[in-house]
Design an enzyme around this catalytic site. Structure first.
Site, mmCIF file in Angstrom:
data_model
loop_
_atom_site.group_PDB
_atom_site.id
_atom_site.type_symbol
_atom_site.label_atom_id
_atom_site.label_comp_id
_atom_site.label_asym_id
_atom_site.label_seq_id
_atom_site.Cartn_x
_atom_site.Cartn_y
_atom_site.Cartn_z
ATOM 1 N N HIS A 17 5.528 -0.850 -4.764
ATOM 2 C CA HIS A 17 4.453 0.147 -4.706
ATOM 3 C C HIS A 17 3.362 -0.159 -5.739
ATOM 4 O O HIS A 17 3.423 0.347 -6.864
ATOM 5 C CB HIS A 17 5.013 1.533 -4.984
ATOM 6 C CG HIS A 17 5.878 2.049 -3.891
ATOM 7 N ND1 HIS A 17 5.423 2.899 -2.906
ATOM 8 C CD2 HIS A 17 7.180 1.818 -3.621
ATOM 9 C CE1 HIS A 17 6.409 3.170 -2.077
ATOM 10 N NE2 HIS A 17 7.488 2.532 -2.488
ATOM 11 N N GLU B 57 0.495 1.021 -5.870
ATOM 12 C CA GLU B 57 -0.317 2.217 -6.151
ATOM 13 C C GLU B 57 0.138 2.967 -7.407
ATOM 14 O O GLU B 57 -0.657 3.678 -8.025
ATOM 15 C CB GLU B 57 -0.334 3.164 -4.940
ATOM 16 C CG GLU B 57 0.947 3.920 -4.634
ATOM 17 C CD GLU B 57 1.964 3.137 -3.800
ATOM 18 O OE1 GLU B 57 1.902 1.894 -3.778
ATOM 19 O OE2 GLU B 57 2.834 3.786 -3.193
ATOM 20 N N CYS C 237 5.574 -1.063 1.215
ATOM 21 C CA CYS C 237 6.974 -0.682 1.404
ATOM 22 C C CYS C 237 7.297 -0.594 2.910
ATOM 23 O O CYS C 237 7.364 -1.616 3.557
ATOM 24 C CB CYS C 237 7.299 0.588 0.628
ATOM 25 S SG CYS C 237 9.036 0.640 0.135
#
Ligand code: GLN
Length: 537
Positions: free
Chosen positions: A510, A512, A384
């Site tokens: 993202h 993650e 990001c």
């Protein structure tokens, strides 16, 4: 199908006892016995969602596929269960009050005084039951945030009391998590705080069915019996939760304590075969027996609080195990990185990750970290804002765009290579107005991203307002930074790469948020692999 069963998880004595992990572990055990389970978190604060909170306040803001900004415990739920959560899985006091007040303004309660009981408690109950009715889960586990006895938790505990009464004992139960402190001076484990916190629950009309006792030392049979006797639970319902080296051990320790069996018995559900958890155990075996190691730098500005980058940290645990590699992750404060310190700070790492973030503070340090990774051919993953700084850096130092910047930091930049998205231009409200949730992305062949995912079309979660400025795309591609992934509908650049570099990937989304124990995220797996090829430091 049978009626949905509801499990409420409360906490006593102190916060941070790991209610989220206990809930996720129990859910995992029930799931592996064939039940469909979801977990909901009720947060007693007045923010409508944690999206407007600084990570220092409450740790990372976790984003679901449907674009909800939620508590980081939902990240644990997804990592353990491998099942998506939604907005309905996280409810705050702010959201409860907002809907009650909206109804009041609409005139839904016309003529009535609107009160905590019954209106707020009814809304809490409605939100809890919504998950059971709408999504057809066998079991809904609802974790009540905060600690029993807090003023803010009272309406939630009252809602639980009412629901238990409405649903009956075979359809609902309460698990209360407490702490049994060890007093080194007298060499004793103490049960009094547990007794008191059960008493606090009883004062509110809730008798817990199962007690999970967090402890540093093994509980003796006598201690368990004492707790059972004084807290009105049966002996099997006193469960030990001993400290373990990783949160991923907790499902196994809960299995040893038969938490799942006790729960199923009380809810009158079939117990069946004990879950084998083979894939889970395989993951733990690899996690505990790494053959390799790498050092990775996580450059960010919320470094003082480990929970601020929770999902990133956990993604490295998953990806490390997959590669049979111990990942040493050091967080480095971007404000400490400048022209003089950058080499000293980053020279010992085989991989550099620049973290997501907002605002001006520490931005130049992040840009320098991206430059260091690019010039020294160190594997780089920018997430990001970490992707955006890689773009700014490339513009300034390769394309020669002096003072190139993101319009988030500088309105005066002559080269706004990162700019506000068109849809964001009229937006003034801060809460829930970013580009949020899952969007599709088409990958270019022969890129690191394509190699990692092994397929041309992916979907990933977003949380940002700014975007790669496509006016400059040709300049970038000619100079050696390419768009490796784009949104197929809007052509927004979602992934940038530098093909001449061993592994340099910046992603606007993202990754993650979607890494799980059983399915580690392919980009993290590939990043760790690339870092392992880098010479050891
Ligand atoms: N601040 C940037 C934006 O809003 C990046 C956000 C992020 O890193 N999550 O676009």
């Amino acid at each position: 199908m049978n009626a949905t069963k509801y499990i409420f998880v409360t906490g006593g004595v102190t916060s941070s006892l790991g209610k989220g992990i206990i809930s996720a572990s129990l859910a995992k055990l029930l799931q592996s016995r064939g039940y469909t389970v979801t977990i909901q978190k009720l947060d007693p604060y007045i923010n409508v969602d944690p999206g407007t909170l600084n990570p220092y306040e409450h740790g990372e803001c976790y984003v679901t596929v449907d674009g909800a900004e939620t508590d980081l415990d939902l990240g644990h739920y997804e990592r353990f269960l491998g099942v998506h959560t939604t907005q309905a899985n996280n409810v705050t006091t702010g959201r409860i009050y907002q809907s009650v007040i909206n109804k009041e303004r609409r005139g839904d309660y016309l003529g009535k005084t609107v009160q905590v009981i019954p209106h707020i408690t009814d809304e809490i109950k409605r939100r809890i039951k919504l998950l059971g009715t709408a999504h057809k889960f066998d079991v809904v586990i609802t974790e009540i945030g905060g600690t029993v006895g807090d003023i803010e938790s009272l309406p939630y505990v009252e809602a639980v009391r009412q629901l238990r009464w409405e649903l009956g004992p075979a359809n609902s139960l309460v698990i209360h998590l407490t702490l049994v402190p060890y007093l080194a001076a007298s060499g004793e484990l103490k049960t009094k705080p547990t007794q008191h916190s059960v008493k606090a629950l009883l004062e509110n009309g809730v008798q817990p069915d199962i007690l999970v006792l967090r402890t540093e030392k093994t509980l003796t049979e006598d201690l368990r019996k004492k707790v059972a006797l004084f807290c009105n639970v049966d002996n099997h319902s006193v469960i030990e939760s001993i400290d373990v080296p990783t949160i991923y051990e907790v499902p196994l320790s809960m299995q040893r304590e038969k938490l799942d069996v006790t729960v199923l018995r009380k809810l009158q559900l079939e117990i069946g075969e004990a879950p084998k958890l083979n894939e889970w155990k395989e993951f733990l075996k690899k996690l505990h027996n790494p053959k390799h190691e790498v050092k990775i730098a996580l450059v960010g500005k919320y470094v003082e609080l480990p929970d601020a980058y929770k999902s990133i940290v956990e993604s490295f645990v998953h990806a490390g195990a997959k590669n049979e590699c111990k990942v040493y992750l050091d967080t480095i404060h971007s404000e400490t990185i400048n022209e003089q310190t950058v080499a000293e700070k980053l020279k010992d790492y085989q991989g550099i990750l620049v973290a997501p973030g907002f605002g001006e503070r520490g931005i130049e340090g992040k840009i320098l970290a991206a430059r260091y990774a690019r010039e020294n051919k160190i594997p780089y993953l920018g997430i990001c804002l970490g992707m955006q700084v890689a773009v700014i850096e490339f513009a300034r130092n390769v394309l020669g765009f002096t003072n190139a910047h993101s319009t988030e930091m500088s309105h005066a930049s002559p080269y706004p290579v990162i700019d506000l998205m068109e849809q964001q231009k009229g937006v003034t409200e801060k809460g829930g107005t970013m580009r949020l949730g899952a969007y599709p992305c088409a990958l270019k062949e022969k890129t690191n991203a394509f190699a990692a995912y092994g397929k041309p079309n992916i979907s990933e979660r977003h949380r940002h307002r700014y975007e790669f400025n496509n006016d400059y795309l040709c300049d970038f591609e000619k100079a050696g930074m390419i768009a490796a992934g784009t949104n197929p509908e809007t052509s927004l650049v979602e992934i940038v790469e530098i093909p001449s570099h061993p592994w340099f990937v910046g992603v606007q989304f993202h990754p993650e948020y979607s890494s799980t124990v059983i399915n580690p995220h392919p980009l993290f797996v590939a990043f760790v692999k690339a870092a392992m090829k880098q010479k050891p430091v």
